[in-house]
Design a protein around this motif. Sequence first.
Motif, PDB file in Angstrom:
ATOM      1  N   SER B  55      53.815 -38.393  -9.171  1.00 48.06           N
ATOM      2  CA  SER B  55      55.262 -38.256  -9.387  1.00 48.06           C
ATOM      3  C   SER B  55      55.733 -38.966 -10.653  1.00 48.06           C
ATOM      4  CB  SER B  55      56.039 -38.777  -8.172  1.00 48.06           C
ATOM      5  OG  SER B  55      55.712 -40.120  -7.920  1.00 48.06           O
ATOM      6  N   ARG B  56      55.140 -40.102 -10.950  1.00 43.80           N
ATOM      7  CA  ARG B  56      55.512 -40.872 -12.127  1.00 43.80           C
ATOM      8  C   ARG B  56      57.014 -41.087 -12.222  1.00 43.80           C
ATOM      9  NH1 ARG B  56      51.144 -41.591 -15.763  1.00 43.80           N
ATOM     10  NH2 ARG B  56      49.458 -40.178 -15.231  1.00 43.80           N
ATOM     11  N   ASP B  57      57.600 -41.513 -11.126  1.00 52.17           N
ATOM     12  CA  ASP B  57      59.020 -41.867 -11.189  1.00 52.17           C
ATOM     13  C   ASP B  57      59.155 -43.376 -11.221  1.00 52.17           C
ATOM     14  OD1 ASP B  57      58.559 -42.650  -8.566  1.00 52.17           O
ATOM     15  OD2 ASP B  57      59.162 -40.687  -7.770  1.00 52.17           O
ATOM     16  N   GLU B  58      60.387 -43.812 -11.198  1.00 54.86           N
ATOM     17  CA  GLU B  58      60.651 -45.239 -11.346  1.00 54.86           C
ATOM     18  C   GLU B  58      59.944 -46.074 -10.285  1.00 54.86           C
ATOM     19  OE1 GLU B  58      64.484 -48.204 -11.664  1.00 54.86           O
ATOM     20  OE2 GLU B  58      64.728 -46.166 -10.884  1.00 54.86           O
ATOM     21  N   LEU B  59      60.023 -45.574  -9.027  1.00 52.43           N
ATOM     22  CA  LEU B  59      59.469 -46.326  -7.906  1.00 52.43           C
ATOM     23  C   LEU B  59      57.944 -46.454  -7.991  1.00 52.43           C
ATOM     24  CD1 LEU B  59      60.153 -47.819  -5.358  1.00 52.43           C
ATOM     25  CD2 LEU B  59      60.130 -45.654  -4.113  1.00 52.43           C
ATOM     26  N   SER B 106      62.166 -39.283  -4.393  1.00 58.74           N
ATOM     27  CA  SER B 106      63.232 -38.446  -3.852  1.00 58.74           C
ATOM     28  C   SER B 106      62.889 -37.836  -2.491  1.00 58.74           C
ATOM     29  CB  SER B 106      63.558 -37.330  -4.853  1.00 58.74           C
ATOM     30  OG  SER B 106      62.348 -36.748  -5.303  1.00 58.74           O
ATOM     31  N   THR B 107      61.645 -37.979  -2.062  1.00 56.83           N
ATOM     32  CA  THR B 107      61.288 -37.446  -0.742  1.00 56.83           C
ATOM     33  C   THR B 107      61.518 -38.523   0.309  1.00 56.83           C
ATOM     34  OG1 THR B 107      59.491 -36.388  -1.938  1.00 56.83           O
ATOM     35  CG2 THR B 107      59.521 -36.121   0.450  1.00 56.83           C
ATOM     36  N   PRO B 108      62.269 -38.240   1.329  1.00 52.67           N
ATOM     37  CA  PRO B 108      62.612 -39.283   2.303  1.00 52.67           C
ATOM     38  C   PRO B 108      61.391 -39.815   3.069  1.00 52.67           C
ATOM     39  CG  PRO B 108      63.924 -37.281   2.673  1.00 52.67           C
ATOM     40  CD  PRO B 108      62.947 -36.950   1.611  1.00 52.67           C
ATOM     41  N   ASP B 109      60.518 -38.932   3.571  1.00 53.28           N
ATOM     42  CA  ASP B 109      59.393 -39.412   4.389  1.00 53.28           C
ATOM     43  C   ASP B 109      58.084 -39.457   3.614  1.00 53.28           C
ATOM     44  OD1 ASP B 109      60.908 -39.783   6.602  1.00 53.28           O
ATOM     45  OD2 ASP B 109      60.733 -37.682   7.229  1.00 53.28           O
ATOM     46  N   ALA B 110      58.184 -39.652   2.336  1.00 55.52           N
ATOM     47  CA  ALA B 110      56.979 -39.617   1.514  1.00 55.52           C
ATOM     48  C   ALA B 110      55.992 -40.715   1.923  1.00 55.52           C
ATOM     49  CB  ALA B 110      57.356 -39.798   0.045  1.00 55.52           C
ATOM     50  N   GLN B 111      54.724 -40.354   1.885  1.00 57.13           N
ATOM     51  CA  GLN B 111      53.698 -41.331   2.273  1.00 57.13           C
ATOM     52  C   GLN B 111      52.750 -41.610   1.117  1.00 57.13           C
ATOM     53  OE1 GLN B 111      52.189 -39.458   5.828  1.00 57.13           O
ATOM     54  NE2 GLN B 111      52.964 -41.176   7.051  1.00 57.13           N
ATOM     55  N   VAL B 112      52.318 -42.832   1.039  1.00 58.81           N
ATOM     56  CA  VAL B 112      51.341 -43.190   0.014  1.00 58.81           C
ATOM     57  C   VAL B 112      49.956 -43.143   0.642  1.00 58.81           C
ATOM     58  CG1 VAL B 112      50.613 -44.968  -1.603  1.00 58.81           C
ATOM     59  CG2 VAL B 112      53.027 -44.729  -1.027  1.00 58.81           C
ATOM     60  N   GLN B 113      49.020 -42.552  -0.086  1.00 50.99           N
ATOM     61  CA  GLN B 113      47.658 -42.488   0.452  1.00 50.99           C
ATOM     62  C   GLN B 113      46.803 -43.593  -0.188  1.00 50.99           C
ATOM     63  OE1 GLN B 113      45.431 -38.954  -0.574  1.00 50.99           O
ATOM     64  NE2 GLN B 113      44.219 -39.093   1.306  1.00 50.99           N
ATOM     65  N   VAL B 114      46.096 -44.349   0.658  1.00 50.02           N
ATOM     66  CA  VAL B 114      45.187 -45.372   0.128  1.00 50.02           C
ATOM     67  C   VAL B 114      43.761 -44.985   0.509  1.00 50.02           C
ATOM     68  CG1 VAL B 114      44.558 -47.803   0.120  1.00 50.02           C
ATOM     69  CG2 VAL B 114      46.951 -47.135   0.380  1.00 50.02           C
ATOM     70  N   LEU B 115      42.956 -44.714  -0.502  1.00 45.42           N
ATOM     71  CA  LEU B 115      41.556 -44.363  -0.252  1.00 45.42           C
ATOM     72  C   LEU B 115      40.702 -45.588  -0.552  1.00 45.42           C
ATOM     73  CD1 LEU B 115      41.608 -41.032  -2.264  1.00 45.42           C
ATOM     74  CD2 LEU B 115      41.484 -41.205   0.210  1.00 45.42           C
ATOM     75  N   ALA B 116      39.807 -45.893   0.360  1.00 45.24           N
ATOM     76  CA  ALA B 116      38.950 -47.062   0.113  1.00 45.24           C
ATOM     77  C   ALA B 116      37.489 -46.709   0.331  1.00 45.24           C
ATOM     78  CB  ALA B 116      39.349 -48.212   1.022  1.00 45.24           C
ATOM     79  N   ASP B 117      36.648 -47.311  -0.459  1.00 45.37           N
ATOM     80  CA  ASP B 117      35.201 -47.145  -0.313  1.00 45.37           C
ATOM     81  C   ASP B 117      34.769 -48.043   0.845  1.00 45.37           C
ATOM     82  OD1 ASP B 117      32.480 -47.284  -0.448  1.00 45.37           O
ATOM     83  OD2 ASP B 117      32.371 -47.854  -2.566  1.00 45.37           O
ATOM     84  N   ALA B 118      34.394 -47.418   1.982  1.00 43.67           N
ATOM     85  CA  ALA B 118      34.137 -48.219   3.187  1.00 43.67           C
ATOM     86  C   ALA B 118      32.661 -48.519   3.405  1.00 43.67           C
ATOM     87  CB  ALA B 118      34.727 -47.530   4.409  1.00 43.67           C
ATOM     88  N   THR B 119      31.864 -48.493   2.335  1.00 49.60           N
ATOM     89  CA  THR B 119      30.468 -48.873   2.543  1.00 49.60           C
ATOM     90  C   THR B 119      30.388 -50.311   3.055  1.00 49.60           C
ATOM     91  OG1 THR B 119      30.515 -48.926   0.144  1.00 49.60           O
ATOM     92  CG2 THR B 119      28.971 -47.407   1.166  1.00 49.60           C
ATOM     93  N   ASP B 120      31.297 -51.161   2.589  1.00 48.59           N
ATOM     94  CA  ASP B 120      31.402 -52.487   3.187  1.00 48.59           C
ATOM     95  C   ASP B 120      32.679 -52.475   4.022  1.00 48.59           C
ATOM     96  OD1 ASP B 120      31.950 -55.060   3.880  1.00 48.59           O
ATOM     97  OD2 ASP B 120      31.464 -55.906   1.916  1.00 48.59           O
ATOM     98  N   PRO B 121      32.541 -52.267   5.331  1.00 51.00           N
ATOM     99  CA  PRO B 121      33.737 -52.044   6.161  1.00 51.00           C
ATOM    100  C   PRO B 121      34.707 -53.224   6.138  1.00 51.00           C
ATOM    101  CG  PRO B 121      31.785 -52.313   7.522  1.00 51.00           C
ATOM    102  CD  PRO B 121      31.321 -52.239   6.115  1.00 51.00           C
ATOM    103  N   ASN B 122      34.160 -54.447   6.131  1.00 46.71           N
ATOM    104  CA  ASN B 122      35.053 -55.607   6.136  1.00 46.71           C
ATOM    105  C   ASN B 122      35.908 -55.643   4.885  1.00 46.71           C
ATOM    106  OD1 ASN B 122      34.243 -56.646   8.582  1.00 46.71           O
ATOM    107  ND2 ASN B 122      32.527 -57.740   7.652  1.00 46.71           N
ATOM    108  N   GLU B 123      35.261 -55.417   3.766  1.00 39.51           N
ATOM    109  CA  GLU B 123      35.983 -55.460   2.509  1.00 39.51           C
ATOM    110  C   GLU B 123      37.030 -54.347   2.490  1.00 39.51           C
ATOM    111  OE1 GLU B 123      34.933 -55.577  -2.237  1.00 39.51           O
ATOM    112  OE2 GLU B 123      34.486 -53.813  -1.028  1.00 39.51           O
ATOM    113  N   ALA B 124      36.641 -53.146   2.946  1.00 44.44           N
ATOM    114  CA  ALA B 124      37.562 -52.010   2.923  1.00 44.44           C
ATOM    115  C   ALA B 124      38.816 -52.315   3.746  1.00 44.44           C
ATOM    116  CB  ALA B 124      36.858 -50.767   3.457  1.00 44.44           C
ATOM    117  N   THR B 125      38.610 -52.885   4.941  1.00 45.55           N
ATOM    118  CA  THR B 125      39.761 -53.221   5.784  1.00 45.55           C
ATOM    119  C   THR B 125      40.697 -54.183   5.054  1.00 45.55           C
ATOM    120  OG1 THR B 125      38.065 -53.289   7.493  1.00 45.55           O
ATOM    121  CG2 THR B 125      40.315 -53.782   8.169  1.00 45.55           C
TER     122      THR B 125
END
Lengths: 306, 361
Positions: B55-59, B106-125
Amino acid sequence: MGRLNMNNEIHINHITKRYGDVEALRDLSLEIGSGELFGLIGPDGAGKTTLFRILTTLLLADSGSASVCGLDVVKDLKEIRRRVGYMPGRFSLYQDLTVEENLNFFATVFNTTIEENYDLVRDIYSQIEPFKHRRAGKLSGGMKQKLALSCALIHRPDVLFLDEPTTGVDPVSRSEFWDMLDRLKRQGITILVSTPYMDEASRCDRIALVRSGECLSIDTPVGIRASYDRRLYAVRSISMYKLLGDLREFPDTNSCFAFGDAHHLTLRKDGEDVMRRLRDYLKGKGYEDVSLEPIEPSIEDCFMAL
Amino acid sequence: MKQFISFVRKEFYHIFRDARTTMILLLMPVILIILFGYAITTEIKRVPIAIFDQSRDELTLKMTDRLKASEYFELYTIVDSYKDAQALFRQGKVHVIVVFPPQYASTPDAQVQVLADATDPNEATQLIAYCSAIIAEQLRGELAVESKAVTPVTTLLYNPQMKGAYNFVPGVMGLILILICAMMTSIGIVKEKEMGTMEVLLVSPLKPIYIILAKAIPYLLLSMVNIATILLLSYFLLDVPIKGSLLLLVSVSVLYAIVSLCLGLLISTVADTQQAAMLISGIALMLPIMLLSGMMFPIENMPDILQWFSHIVPAKWYIIAVKDVMIKGLPAVSILKEVGILSLMAVVLVFLSVKRFKIRL
């Protein structure tokens, strides 16, 4: 002190010690008098070290009893450990400590000081004193043994146990070592020493020939040699190896062993008749240069004959 | 007494004349502290992150700045497609990718997606938690007025900055003391057996208890030097405070050192060669300490059988006591249980090793 009442005797009564199936000592009995220099002569594995360890309270015998200075080796362990000096077969001093530190350490362990008993160790220690700041591990074999002997003596023991003190030491140092033992003996210390070198046996007052945990014979060196009842010949030739086999094949040969530069031969019968047959036999085998001379038996000959 | 002092002096000669031993003894604590302090750490710091901003908006730009500013993350790159994002993961260039959907602000229920490399599960969490927290905080700032959601207020007790050092310094102390006291003492005694000098010592009026004590005391003193080194390093280098009484801390350490010495003595009565002594102390002491003392893995999460087993690991009790005194600043009464257990262990071990010490060969 013990030395004054002169009860520095060692009594060994029917000692048996087994390691698993191996009998290291078999019903061995010995009496060693006060101030005696007594030699245990025998090959490796004869049980000499085991006997030393039993007498120095380090091992328990399976059966039989023993006493040192009239003290039982099992019950009076503490008192015995105060009165004996022990030099194990392996060099058992601290290699990373200097000569002086080693001696000092053992002196304090026995509640004494080098100065107090210096007269006793002077002869020996003075020879290694020039190297007193050298680490024990860097000493030559002979010097190591002198240091070990000094350490075993520093508390003026009544009885001294020396387990193969001259093994791995050059002939000159060995001879010096025995001179020292002579001087110590004159101080009234009972010395029990073991050695695999038969030639050292003659330096002892009495010796016991041991093999496979048994005493084969106990006597003075002279007595032991006198008890040798066969005539002994030294036989030499150019081809010594072949000669040994041929001598052993001679029908009247009793025993023939390689001894340094000659073969020692005994025959079943003595007399000119047999000697002539032997000479003819050797000539028939093609020997031209054989020398055959009667000799006096050495301790080793006696040992081999037992 | 003179015998004894001369024996102890001899032990010091042995230690200081062997360059390798001296190095191990004096440098090991320093190396361990530096390793754990700077190299081996489970803390999240400057993890490479990529952002896919559609989106590259202010937020979203503000959020990007915030993520960039955080000490936990370091922006590796801004990507323009999912394909690029996947490639970065595959190459292992980044551990986390944050994806902002188009028209985010501008989208009211917009969600941010966080992708993590979970090869090390503790670190990913942990990464996801940190990431979400930063984004949520930014959102709260923007929507402060409208937000009615319950926001929990968390306070981290004793270790507000969540520094790993607070956990591993007590652990390293537990490890070093065992190594020096148990391993070195057992090797020292077994060496005398191996060299044949024990034979000579036994055939002397020296009481066995003196031999044992003289062997143990130099290592006890050296381990105190090590404790001092560790405390100084952690205080000045790693900023770990000593909240409780220093005297109490040192006393507990001495008690633990004594337990370790007794363990060493016990090992020396079992082992006949220096290698055997080293192996036994390595496997029977080091491993349980690393794994079961709570130094690396929380004991509460282990299966029951391992939890029971952890009770007989002295280091566990020592580490608990050190944390209580050093980090929490608790007084002596609160570590009575730990002290009691360690004392009991010491008594049992002394009894066992003196009984097992052979006065003959």
